[in-house]
Design an enzyme around this catalytic site. Sequence first.
Site, short mmCIF file in Angstrom:
data_model
loop_
_atom_site.label_atom_id
_atom_site.label_comp_id
_atom_site.label_asym_id
_atom_site.label_seq_id
_atom_site.Cartn_x
_atom_site.Cartn_y
_atom_site.Cartn_z
N GLU A 29 0.93 -1.13 0.06
CA GLU A 29 0.05 -0.10 0.05
C GLU A 29 1.08 1.29 0.04
OE1 GLU A 29 -3.22 -0.33 -0.21
OE2 GLU A 29 -3.30 -2.58 0.37
N CYS B 89 -2.23 9.16 4.30
CA CYS B 89 -2.08 8.80 2.78
C CYS B 89 -3.24 9.13 2.04
CB CYS B 89 -1.92 7.45 2.79
SG CYS B 89 -3.19 6.36 3.55
P1 NAD Z 1 8.46 5.36 3.86
O1 NAD Z 1 8.16 4.74 2.58
O2 NAD Z 1 9.60 6.34 3.92
O3 NAD Z 1 8.78 4.33 4.96
C1 NAD Z 1 8.12 3.08 5.20
C2 NAD Z 1 8.57 1.95 6.09
O4 NAD Z 1 9.73 1.52 4.79
C3 NAD Z 1 9.53 2.34 7.10
O5 NAD Z 1 9.30 1.59 8.21
C4 NAD Z 1 10.94 2.48 6.63
O6 NAD Z 1 11.67 2.22 7.89
C5 NAD Z 1 10.91 1.41 5.61
N1 NAD Z 1 11.76 1.34 4.72
C6 NAD Z 1 12.53 2.45 4.13
N2 NAD Z 1 13.44 2.20 3.15
C7 NAD Z 1 13.58 0.65 3.11
C8 NAD Z 1 14.03 -0.19 2.32
N3 NAD Z 1 15.01 0.20 1.59
N4 NAD Z 1 13.78 -1.67 2.67
C9 NAD Z 1 12.75 -1.99 3.59
N5 NAD Z 1 12.03 -1.00 4.24
C10 NAD Z 1 12.38 -0.03 4.02
O7 NAD Z 1 7.04 6.02 4.63
P2 NAD Z 1 6.79 6.91 5.84
O8 NAD Z 1 7.43 8.37 5.59
O9 NAD Z 1 6.75 5.97 6.95
O10 NAD Z 1 5.04 7.00 5.59
C11 NAD Z 1 4.58 7.97 4.71
C12 NAD Z 1 4.24 7.27 3.43
O11 NAD Z 1 3.02 5.80 3.61
C13 NAD Z 1 3.21 8.23 2.56
O12 NAD Z 1 3.69 8.11 1.17
C14 NAD Z 1 1.72 7.64 2.60
O13 NAD Z 1 1.02 7.96 1.70
C15 NAD Z 1 2.15 6.13 2.91
N6 NAD Z 1 0.92 5.55 3.57
C16 NAD Z 1 0.01 4.79 2.74
C17 NAD Z 1 -1.10 4.25 3.28
C18 NAD Z 1 -1.90 3.45 2.47
O14 NAD Z 1 -2.74 2.49 3.09
N7 NAD Z 1 -1.90 3.42 1.28
C19 NAD Z 1 -1.32 4.34 4.89
C20 NAD Z 1 -0.50 5.18 5.28
C21 NAD Z 1 0.81 5.80 4.85
#
Ligand code: NAD
Length: 521
Positions: A283, A317
């Site tokens: 997601e 999001c």
């Molecule tokens: P992010 O993508 O920066 O991080 C998400 C997670 O991924 C974190 O736990 C991070 O540590 C991990 N991560 C980062 N790089 C990685 C890698 N190379 N390998 C594995 N894991 C890795 O997102 P964020 O800033 O924490 O959250 C905000 C984002 O999440 C926004 O884009 C928002 O729209 C999205 N979001 C989507 C939904 C949905 O249901 N579609 C819900 C909530 C948030």
Amino acid sequence: MSTQRITYATMAADPNLHVEFDAAIERVKGTLGKTYPMYIGGDAVTASGQFEDRSPIDTRILLGLFQQGGREHVQQAIAAARAAAPSWGSTPWQERVRLLKTLCEVIRKHQYDLSALMIYEVGKNRLECLGDVVETADLIEYYCDEFTRNNGYLKPMETLGPNEHNYSVLRPFGVFAVISPFNFPFALAGGPAGAAMVAGNTVVFKPASDTALMGVKFAEMCMEAGLPKGVFNFVTGPGRTAGQELIDNPGIDGIVFTGSMEVGMKLLKDNGGRKIPRPVIIEMGGKNPAIITSRADLEKASDGVYRSAFGAQGQKCSACSRVYVSRDVRQKFVDLLVEKTKTIKVGNPLEKDVWMGPVVNEGALRTYEDAIARARKDGGKILTGGNRITTEPFDRGYFVEPALIDGLPKDHPLFKEELFVPITVLTDVLSLDEGIELANDTEYGLTAGIFSEDEQEIETFFNRIEAGVTYANRRSGATTGAWPGINPFGGWKASGATGRGTGGPWYVQQFMREQSRVRIK
Ligand code: NAD
């Protein structure tokens, strides 16, 4: 105890709820600043280095010290999860449901303390944090109930002969990696992890580093609920090493990720290079439009837009980050929206009447300031907001004003990029058709809303909008606010990889694979 059910669409809180919150805030205050381990196979594990988790409300507040886990810790956690997987996967589903329902009860028992800690860690207001915690329990419970409604996903099939007995049964994959974002640190950890576990998988969970405290609290809830050792493993560490190991390691049989498009698409790409395929339930972000037609009730529309644009500081999001308003009603709508946005109380979200707290970290603050500067440079008009709040005591946190931007060209990047801060851009349109075309002109497809009192317009919107979660005339949130069992939540296009929403009837099956069984008696 307050009896009011809190969801993200709750407009006002029962006063008893604030009594509960006041007490919880006092209780948790004294617990801040501890050092937390990782939990692997039921054991507390430490790394050689630690990182600090500080509050965005006031960066002098140390919430906790967390382990700087590396690839080796993730490998250890995967081994523990693999060791526990056969026994958990063959535990009768009724027993897994019982244990996970106990987890829901444990979460509800601690809901105020958990929510108070979340305010400190994420900076969301009281109702938003309570919604996040309550939703976690409701998500897990919904997946348990789906299991029960579907008889554990064991389905008798037709037969070709009198002695033949055929079944379809859904069985777990093994070990799931759960990777969660900072903005819903409980629901988007517990929901996916709960689904994976009720389906019979064991889990290695890594929270976003900004919300390690809520991550460890979820691990503590799992322990208190009595989940067997190794079923839920908790690791902390940087995404690029600890997180990346979860992706690279062949011991992970499936991944459930919620986060940005940038990271999500990378995970899909990395996963594609594997010899053996595995499910990746992904997601991602959104750039969610609201369309206000000439037939809209503008009071409803302006309420719905400001609540979705600025709730949780625009860090949802599903936040409404674009508005397309009919030229006929533009001025009146904009006046109402600006007036309501100006009444938003920004401040310390621990206080009961504060609606908007700080953004999560310095990076988000920079994103906000950069976007405002870009808008100004490109001829945008900042209708309200646009500044960091630097008066005492806000200068020690990441507080900004909710901002509305008008006057940018309709193809400006600020209409396309997800900013994830409290900024919404708006423009006018000549028709519903133009509104829908512009709304669809982005790679994202998460949520969308319309305000119109015309049934035909609403029907046209539902049929043509490219979004997984859609709303018409929702005053409590134009594009935000889904609830388990009520509004399945999942994105289309670059907002999600599966086309099946969380909290909906097609979600939990994704954590299992079908086995067809033929038995001749
Ligand atoms: P992010 O993508 O920066 O991080 C998400 C997670 O991924 C974190 O736990 C991070 O540590 C991990 N991560 C980062 N790089 C990685 C890698 N190379 N390998 C594995 N894991 C890795 O997102 P964020 O800033 O924490 O959250 C905000 C984002 O999440 C926004 O884009 C928002 O729209 C999205 N979001 C989507 C939904 C949905 O249901 N579609 C819900 C909530 C948030």
